[in-house]
Motif scaffolding. Structure first.
Motif, short mmCIF file in Angstrom:
data_model
loop_
_atom_site.label_atom_id
_atom_site.label_comp_id
_atom_site.label_asym_id
_atom_site.label_seq_id
_atom_site.Cartn_x
_atom_site.Cartn_y
_atom_site.Cartn_z
N GLY A 71 21.65 49.97 40.95
CA GLY A 71 23.06 50.21 41.25
C GLY A 71 23.90 48.96 41.08
N GLY A 72 23.34 47.81 41.50
CA GLY A 72 24.05 46.55 41.35
C GLY A 72 24.30 46.21 39.89
N VAL A 73 23.27 46.44 39.04
CA VAL A 73 23.42 46.20 37.60
C VAL A 73 24.47 47.14 37.02
CG1 VAL A 73 22.25 46.33 35.36
CG2 VAL A 73 21.07 45.34 37.33
N PHE A 74 24.44 48.39 37.44
CA PHE A 74 25.41 49.37 36.95
C PHE A 74 26.83 48.98 37.34
CE2 PHE A 74 27.75 53.43 37.37
CZ PHE A 74 27.60 53.91 36.07
N CYS A 75 27.01 48.53 38.59
CA CYS A 75 28.34 48.11 39.05
C CYS A 75 28.82 46.86 38.32
CB CYS A 75 28.33 47.87 40.56
SG CYS A 75 28.20 49.40 41.54
N LEU A 76 27.90 45.94 38.01
CA LEU A 76 28.26 44.76 37.23
C LEU A 76 28.70 45.15 35.82
CD1 LEU A 76 25.53 42.14 38.26
CD2 LEU A 76 27.99 42.07 38.77
N ALA A 77 28.03 46.17 35.26
CA ALA A 77 28.44 46.67 33.94
C ALA A 77 29.84 47.27 34.00
CB ALA A 77 27.43 47.71 33.44
N LEU A 78 30.12 48.04 35.06
CA LEU A 78 31.46 48.60 35.24
C LEU A 78 32.49 47.49 35.36
CD1 LEU A 78 30.75 51.48 37.82
CD2 LEU A 78 31.21 51.73 35.37
N LEU A 79 32.11 46.42 36.07
CA LEU A 79 33.01 45.28 36.25
C LEU A 79 33.28 44.59 34.92
CD1 LEU A 79 34.46 43.51 38.42
CD2 LEU A 79 32.38 42.12 38.50
N SER A 80 32.24 44.42 34.10
CA SER A 80 32.42 43.74 32.82
C SER A 80 33.25 44.56 31.85
CB SER A 80 31.05 43.42 32.20
OG SER A 80 30.36 44.61 31.83
N TYR A 81 33.16 45.89 31.96
CA TYR A 81 33.95 46.77 31.09
C TYR A 81 35.31 47.11 31.70
CZ TYR A 81 29.94 47.54 28.02
OH TYR A 81 28.90 47.37 27.14
N LYS A 82 35.59 46.49 32.86
CA LYS A 82 36.88 46.67 33.55
C LYS A 82 37.13 48.12 33.97
CE LYS A 82 39.06 42.69 31.34
NZ LYS A 82 37.82 42.16 30.76
N ILE A 83 36.04 48.83 34.32
CA ILE A 83 36.17 50.21 34.85
C ILE A 83 36.07 50.09 36.37
CG2 ILE A 83 35.38 52.60 34.61
CD1 ILE A 83 33.89 51.79 32.12
N TYR A 84 37.03 49.45 36.95
CA TYR A 84 36.97 49.07 38.36
C TYR A 84 36.95 50.27 39.31
CZ TYR A 84 38.40 44.60 36.32
OH TYR A 84 38.48 43.47 35.55
N PHE A 85 37.67 51.33 38.95
CA PHE A 85 37.84 52.43 39.90
C PHE A 85 36.56 53.25 40.11
CE2 PHE A 85 39.49 53.60 35.70
CZ PHE A 85 38.67 54.67 35.37
N LEU A 86 35.52 53.01 39.29
CA LEU A 86 34.26 53.73 39.48
C LEU A 86 33.24 52.94 40.31
CD1 LEU A 86 33.50 55.45 36.04
CD2 LEU A 86 34.12 56.54 38.20
N ILE A 87 33.58 51.68 40.62
CA ILE A 87 32.63 50.84 41.35
C ILE A 87 32.40 51.35 42.77
CG2 ILE A 87 32.27 48.54 42.33
CD1 ILE A 87 33.62 47.38 39.86
N ALA A 88 33.47 51.76 43.46
CA ALA A 88 33.32 52.25 44.84
C ALA A 88 32.46 53.51 44.91
CB ALA A 88 34.70 52.50 45.46
N PRO A 89 32.73 54.55 44.08
CA PRO A 89 31.86 55.74 44.12
C PRO A 89 30.42 55.42 43.74
CG PRO A 89 33.91 56.24 42.98
CD PRO A 89 33.89 54.77 43.19
N ALA A 90 30.24 54.56 42.73
CA ALA A 90 28.89 54.22 42.28
C ALA A 90 28.10 53.51 43.37
CB ALA A 90 28.95 53.36 41.02
N SER A 91 28.76 52.61 44.09
CA SER A 91 28.06 51.88 45.16
C SER A 91 27.64 52.82 46.28
CB SER A 91 28.95 50.74 45.70
OG SER A 91 30.15 51.25 46.25
N LEU A 92 28.48 53.79 46.60
CA LEU A 92 28.13 54.78 47.62
C LEU A 92 26.94 55.63 47.19
CD1 LEU A 92 31.71 55.99 48.66
CD2 LEU A 92 30.08 54.81 50.14
N LEU A 93 26.95 56.06 45.93
CA LEU A 93 25.89 56.92 45.42
C LEU A 93 24.54 56.20 45.38
CD1 LEU A 93 27.84 58.67 42.51
CD2 LEU A 93 27.03 59.75 44.63
#
Length: 204
Positions: A120-142
């Motif tokens: 999940g941490g790697v996935f959230c870092l990928a979202l961060l690098s692609y600037k898809i910030y609004f999906l980080i909160a749901p992804a971290s919860l899941l």
């Protein structure tokens, strides 16, 4: 005679539980982890207002590197604080109840918890690098919910209920992305505090 048999069975059951499950988990660690997330989440919410940026306006995030750095620092501080409280209260409970810390059950629990969290941490870092910030909160919860459910078989069974609640919040937040931070505060803050209080009362 029957009473003695029942006492022996209870003693055997207790020994088996101690050897197969990590039972030094303290409800207070959940309470203080929740308080850390609650304070951090509310501070992050205030940061958006201070910078005059909408939570959903990802383009503005990119133009304001200070905000991204402050949010990342806040999230890191919440994580460190939660881990510190978790270790402190776990060690305190183990010492109080004369329980060993580093057992096979502890290793199994940590591995099963850490694997989904790492992915999940790697996935959230990928979202961060692609600037898809609004999906980080749901992804971290899941991913956090999956981690709790995965680790439940090596600690208190109550942990899975917190995991299911995190999953439900994460799924709902996917359809209300503009409230992602609110759902994050509810999941990591409010739910953790409630769960910690229940666990503390039940196993104190």
């Amino acid at each position: 005679m029957n009473q003695k048999h029942q006492e022996d069975l209870s003693h055997i059951r207790s020994m088996m539980e101690r050897s197969s499950r990590f039972i030094s988990l303290s409800g207070l660690s959940g309470v203080f982890a929740g308080l850390s997330a609650l304070i951090g989440g509310l501070y992050a919410y205030q940061l958006f207002g201070a910078h005059g940026i909408s939570y959903m306006d990802c383009n503005s995030y990119s133009k304001n590197s200070n905000l991204v750095r402050e949010l990342f620092f806040t999230a890191s501080l919440v994580l460190v604080s939660a881990l510190t409280f978790g270790i402190f209260f776990t060690l305190r409970k183990s010492k109080k109840n004369n329980l060993p810390i580093w057992t096979t059950a502890t290793k199994n629990m940590l591995f099963n918890l850490a694997l989904p969290l790492f992915v999940g941490g790697v996935f959230c870092l990928a979202l961060l690098s692609y600037k898809i910030y609004f999906l980080i909160a749901p992804a971290s919860l899941l991913f956090y919910g999956l981690a709790l459910i995965n680790a439940e078989k090596y600690t208190f069974s109550d942990v899975k209920y917190l995991g299911f609640c995190e999953l439900v919040l994460g799924c709902i937040s996917l359809f209300y992305l503009e409230f992602g931070l609110v759902f994050w505060i509810m999941g990591f803050g409010v739910l953790h505090i409630l769960y910690g209080l229940i666990l503390f009362k039940k196993y104190k």
